[in-house]
Design a protein around this motif. Sequence first.
Motif, PDB file in Angstrom:
ATOM      1  N   HIS A  53       5.623   3.011  -0.260  1.00  0.00           N
ATOM      2  CA  HIS A  53       6.646   3.349   0.744  1.00  0.00           C
ATOM      3  C   HIS A  53       7.929   3.416  -0.077  1.00  0.00           C
ATOM      4  CE1 HIS A  53       8.490   2.678   4.993  1.00  0.00           C
ATOM      5  NE2 HIS A  53       9.512   2.866   4.154  1.00  0.00           N
TER       6      HIS A  53
ATOM      7  N   CYS B 160       6.320  -0.634   6.096  1.00  0.00           N
ATOM      8  CA  CYS B 160       6.375  -0.244   7.523  1.00  0.00           C
ATOM      9  C   CYS B 160       6.255  -1.497   8.396  1.00  0.00           C
ATOM     10  CB  CYS B 160       5.262   0.743   7.860  1.00  0.00           C
ATOM     11  SG  CYS B 160       5.602   2.438   7.328  1.00  0.00           S
ATOM     12  N   LYS B 161       5.435  -2.441   7.958  1.00  0.00           N
ATOM     13  CA  LYS B 161       5.284  -3.689   8.727  1.00  0.00           C
ATOM     14  C   LYS B 161       6.559  -4.536   8.656  1.00  0.00           C
ATOM     15  CE  LYS B 161       0.286  -3.887   8.687  1.00  0.00           C
ATOM     16  NZ  LYS B 161      -0.925  -4.462   8.115  1.00  0.00           N
TER      17      LYS B 161
ATOM     18  N   HIS C  51       8.402   6.296   7.090  1.00  0.00           N
ATOM     19  CA  HIS C  51       7.552   6.218   5.900  1.00  0.00           C
ATOM     20  C   HIS C  51       7.616   7.492   5.056  1.00  0.00           C
ATOM     21  CE1 HIS C  51       4.096   4.720   3.538  1.00  0.00           C
ATOM     22  NE2 HIS C  51       3.884   6.018   3.363  1.00  0.00           N
TER      23      HIS C  51
ATOM     24  N   GLU D 231       6.597  -7.017  11.832  1.00  0.00           N
ATOM     25  CA  GLU D 231       5.278  -7.666  11.771  1.00  0.00           C
ATOM     26  C   GLU D 231       5.186  -8.599  10.551  1.00  0.00           C
ATOM     27  OE1 GLU D 231       0.727  -6.017  11.607  1.00  0.00           O
ATOM     28  OE2 GLU D 231       2.281  -4.628  12.257  1.00  0.00           O
TER      29      GLU D 231
ATOM     30  N   ASN E  85       6.000   8.294   1.077  1.00  0.00           N
ATOM     31  CA  ASN E  85       5.264   7.641  -0.023  1.00  0.00           C
ATOM     32  C   ASN E  85       6.196   7.354  -1.191  1.00  0.00           C
ATOM     33  OD1 ASN E  85       2.543   7.538   0.984  1.00  0.00           O
ATOM     34  ND2 ASN E  85       2.505   9.769   0.763  1.00  0.00           N
TER      35      ASN E  85
ATOM     36  N   GLU F  90      -0.183   3.103   8.864  1.00  0.00           N
ATOM     37  CA  GLU F  90      -1.037   1.916   8.952  1.00  0.00           C
ATOM     38  C   GLU F  90      -1.183   1.236   7.588  1.00  0.00           C
ATOM     39  OE1 GLU F  90      -5.284   1.628  10.808  1.00  0.00           O
ATOM     40  OE2 GLU F  90      -4.250   3.382  11.669  1.00  0.00           O
ATOM     41  N   ASN F  91      -1.260  -0.066   7.609  1.00  0.00           N
ATOM     42  CA  ASN F  91      -1.495  -0.835   6.370  1.00  0.00           C
ATOM     43  C   ASN F  91      -0.429  -0.661   5.297  1.00  0.00           C
ATOM     44  OD1 ASN F  91      -3.824  -2.088   7.278  1.00  0.00           O
ATOM     45  ND2 ASN F  91      -5.079  -0.316   6.733  1.00  0.00           N
ATOM     46  N   CYS F  92       0.771  -0.274   5.694  1.00  0.00           N
ATOM     47  CA  CYS F  92       1.861  -0.178   4.730  1.00  0.00           C
ATOM     48  C   CYS F  92       2.745  -1.413   4.924  1.00  0.00           C
ATOM     49  CB  CYS F  92       2.665   1.096   4.957  1.00  0.00           C
ATOM     50  SG  CYS F  92       4.195   1.117   4.012  1.00  0.00           S
ATOM     51  N   ILE F  93       2.878  -2.235   3.874  1.00  0.00           N
ATOM     52  CA  ILE F  93       3.621  -3.488   4.055  1.00  0.00           C
ATOM     53  C   ILE F  93       5.089  -3.250   4.404  1.00  0.00           C
ATOM     54  CG2 ILE F  93       2.169  -5.151   2.804  1.00  0.00           C
ATOM     55  CD1 ILE F  93       3.849  -4.795   0.378  1.00  0.00           C
TER      56      ILE F  93
END
Length: 113
Positions: free
Chosen positions: A97, A7-8, A46, A13, A48, A2-5
Amino acid sequence: MENCIFCKIVSGEIPSTKVYEDESVLAFKDLNPQAPIHILVIPKKHYNNVLDVKENDDIMSKIFYAINNIAKQEGFDKDGFRVINNCGENAGQTVMHMHFHIIAGKKLGEGIV
Ligand code: 5GP
Ligand code: ZN
């Protein structure tokens, strides 16, 4: 994640200018390029940073095989290029990420390795 640019970006997204994609790896143009060619190569899954890579995980060979393909596809394989990974605070990692910068398209300085 969540909230990982990034991943988006993988999910679509957030839009990106895609350069290369396979089952495990995505590459797209950096939003703030530091050279005529500046591409980010990321695992779709993902992580880190490199501290999350395990011994028998084949993600690093997949990433570097993707880099090999991208260099040939984009035509900077002959002139050469640099691959940079920032890991953690002292290196200035701003997006948590795992990603590898490909810098190319000009003569690069000899500083920092
Ligand atoms: P770092 O400093 O973490 O190694 O690099 C992060 C990189 O991601 C930076 O070069 C920055 O310009 C790039 N970046 C950050 N947000 C976005 C984004 O939403 N889209 C793209 N294409 N690049 C991004
Ligand atoms: Zn992520």
